[in-house]
Design a protein around this motif. Structure first.
Motif, PDB file in Angstrom:
ATOM      1  N   ARG A   1       0.775  -1.476  -0.068  1.00 19.66           N
ATOM      2  CA  ARG A   1       0.090   0.005  -0.075  1.00 19.66           C
ATOM      3  C   ARG A   1       0.743   1.422  -0.018  1.00 19.66           C
ATOM      4  N   ASN A   2       2.170   1.074   0.225  1.00 17.07           N
ATOM      5  CA  ASN A   2       2.935   2.221   0.401  1.00 17.07           C
ATOM      6  C   ASN A   2       3.793   2.261  -0.967  1.00 17.07           C
ATOM      7  N   ALA A   3       3.151   2.659  -2.010  1.00 11.95           N
ATOM      8  CA  ALA A   3       3.685   2.728  -3.161  1.00 11.95           C
ATOM      9  C   ALA A   3       4.952   3.931  -3.398  1.00 11.95           C
ATOM     10  N   PRO A   4       5.729   3.719  -4.059  1.00 16.83           N
ATOM     11  CA  PRO A   4       6.767   4.735  -4.494  1.00 16.83           C
ATOM     12  C   PRO A   4       6.167   5.715  -5.130  1.00 16.83           C
ATOM     13  N   PRO A   5       6.725   6.992  -4.820  1.00 14.97           N
ATOM     14  CA  PRO A   5       6.227   8.317  -5.667  1.00 14.97           C
ATOM     15  C   PRO A   5       6.584   8.398  -6.859  1.00 14.97           C
TER      16      PRO A   5
ATOM     17  N   SER B   1       7.280  10.321 -13.719  1.00 14.26           N
ATOM     18  CA  SER B   1       7.539  11.663 -13.247  1.00 14.26           C
ATOM     19  C   SER B   1       7.354  11.228 -11.605  1.00 14.26           C
ATOM     20  N   PHE B   2       8.006  12.369 -11.025  1.00 17.93           N
ATOM     21  CA  PHE B   2       7.721  12.125  -9.459  1.00 17.93           C
ATOM     22  C   PHE B   2       6.467  12.635  -9.036  1.00 17.93           C
ATOM     23  N   VAL B   3       5.870  11.942  -8.072  1.00 16.53           N
ATOM     24  CA  VAL B   3       4.642  12.316  -7.386  1.00 16.53           C
ATOM     25  C   VAL B   3       4.799  12.907  -6.150  1.00 16.53           C
ATOM     26  N   VAL B   4       4.628  14.391  -5.985  1.00 15.74           N
ATOM     27  CA  VAL B   4       4.916  15.110  -5.027  1.00 15.74           C
ATOM     28  C   VAL B   4       3.639  15.473  -4.117  1.00 15.74           C
ATOM     29  N   GLU B   5       3.985  16.229  -3.182  1.00 20.93           N
ATOM     30  CA  GLU B   5       2.811  17.005  -2.224  1.00 20.93           C
ATOM     31  C   GLU B   5       2.232  17.974  -3.148  1.00 20.93           C
TER      32      GLU B   5
ATOM     33  N   ASN C   1       8.634  12.545   0.391  1.00 12.17           N
ATOM     34  CA  ASN C   1       9.223  12.259   1.765  1.00 12.17           C
ATOM     35  C   ASN C   1      10.042  10.935   1.665  1.00 12.17           C
ATOM     36  N   LEU C   2      11.433  11.181   1.591  1.00 15.92           N
ATOM     37  CA  LEU C   2      12.296  10.284   1.356  1.00 15.92           C
ATOM     38  C   LEU C   2      12.214   8.918   2.415  1.00 15.92           C
ATOM     39  N   LYS C   3      12.073   9.379   3.469  1.00 13.41           N
ATOM     40  CA  LYS C   3      11.714   8.180   4.796  1.00 13.41           C
ATOM     41  C   LYS C   3      10.563   7.229   4.347  1.00 13.41           C
ATOM     42  N   VAL C   4       9.485   7.949   4.270  1.00 18.37           N
ATOM     43  CA  VAL C   4       8.255   7.189   4.046  1.00 18.37           C
ATOM     44  C   VAL C   4       8.017   6.390   2.857  1.00 18.37           C
ATOM     45  N   LYS C   5       8.670   7.198   1.672  1.00 19.03           N
ATOM     46  CA  LYS C   5       8.203   6.507   0.654  1.00 19.03           C
ATOM     47  C   LYS C   5       9.422   6.119  -0.279  1.00 19.03           C
ATOM     48  N   GLY C   6      10.527   6.176   0.495  1.00 17.31           N
ATOM     49  CA  GLY C   6      11.810   5.302   0.043  1.00 17.31           C
ATOM     50  C   GLY C   6      12.369   4.235   0.728  1.00 17.31           C
ATOM     51  N   LEU C   7      12.675   5.082   1.993  1.00 21.31           N
ATOM     52  CA  LEU C   7      13.305   3.950   2.953  1.00 21.31           C
ATOM     53  C   LEU C   7      12.578   2.879   3.564  1.00 21.31           C
ATOM     54  N   ALA C   8      11.352   3.453   3.849  1.00 25.69           N
ATOM     55  CA  ALA C   8      10.373   2.573   4.638  1.00 25.69           C
ATOM     56  C   ALA C   8      10.070   1.170   3.953  1.00 25.69           C
TER      57      ALA C   8
END
Length: 181
Positions: free
Chosen positions: A44-48, A54-58, A68-75
């Motif tokens: 459920r935590n898909a990469p942005p 293209s990057f999905v940003v806020e 968010n690198l931590k939530v969307k990349g590292l986690a």
């Protein structure tokens, strides 16, 4: 429950933590339903990354045009390594150590270990550099970066890192499709 399995002994008899980890691993390893629920949370935590790569940003708020690198990349990488580790009953708690321990034990990790490690290390390094720049500028460090401020090489490497996450999530979906909602 995802982070619970990363517990470490901080005081007293360290064998107690090792014994607890061994019992938990033996119990969880055979519970497909529990692992399936973990898998469900992970996918459920898909990469942005959007449809056209293209990057999905806020879209608004304090972190508009950032991700968010931590939530969307590292986690997602940490969570996948944790899931794979629980599947095979390994006892490591560090993400890189888990990946190394699973190279010869887990088919998905065997195929993607190098890419997974590189993606994790790249995103972590990008995050650390970003936070260092913030501290040097007198700002409180956070995990949000604006992809438009990255070099072309950093953007490309970040997209490839997110691609690895996405491919592994697809494999997790296939493995746990009966439990993915």
């Amino acid at each position: 429950a995802l982070i619970f399995f990363d517990f470490r002994s901080v005081h007293g008899d360290e064998t107690l933590a090792g014994d607890l980890r061994g019992r938990l691993n033996a119990t969880v390893r055979d519970h497909e339903l529990f692992l399936g629920h973990m898998a469900n949370a992970i996918v459920r935590n898909a990469p942005p990354i959007g449809f056209l790569k293209s990057f999905v940003v806020e879209k608004n708020g304090e972190h508009r045009n950032e991700l968010n690198l931590k939530v969307k990349g590292l986690a997602p990488i940490v969570d996948m390594a944790r899931l794979f580790s629980l599947e095979k009953g390994t006892t490591e708690t560090s993400t890189i150590e888990r990946i190394e321990a699973l190279r010869d034990k887990h088919a998905i990790v065997a195929e993607f270990a190098d890419e997974l490690e590189c993606a994790f290390e790249f995103i972590m390094l990008l995050r650390i550099h970003h936070q260092l720049e913030q501290i040097e500028a007198g700002a409180p460090p956070n995990n949000f970066i604006n992809p438009s401020e990255l070099s072309n090489l950093e953007k490309k490497t970040m997209k490839e890192s997110f691609g690895v996450i996405s491919r592994l999530q697809d494999l997790i979906i296939e493995r746990y499709k009966a439990n993915i909602l």
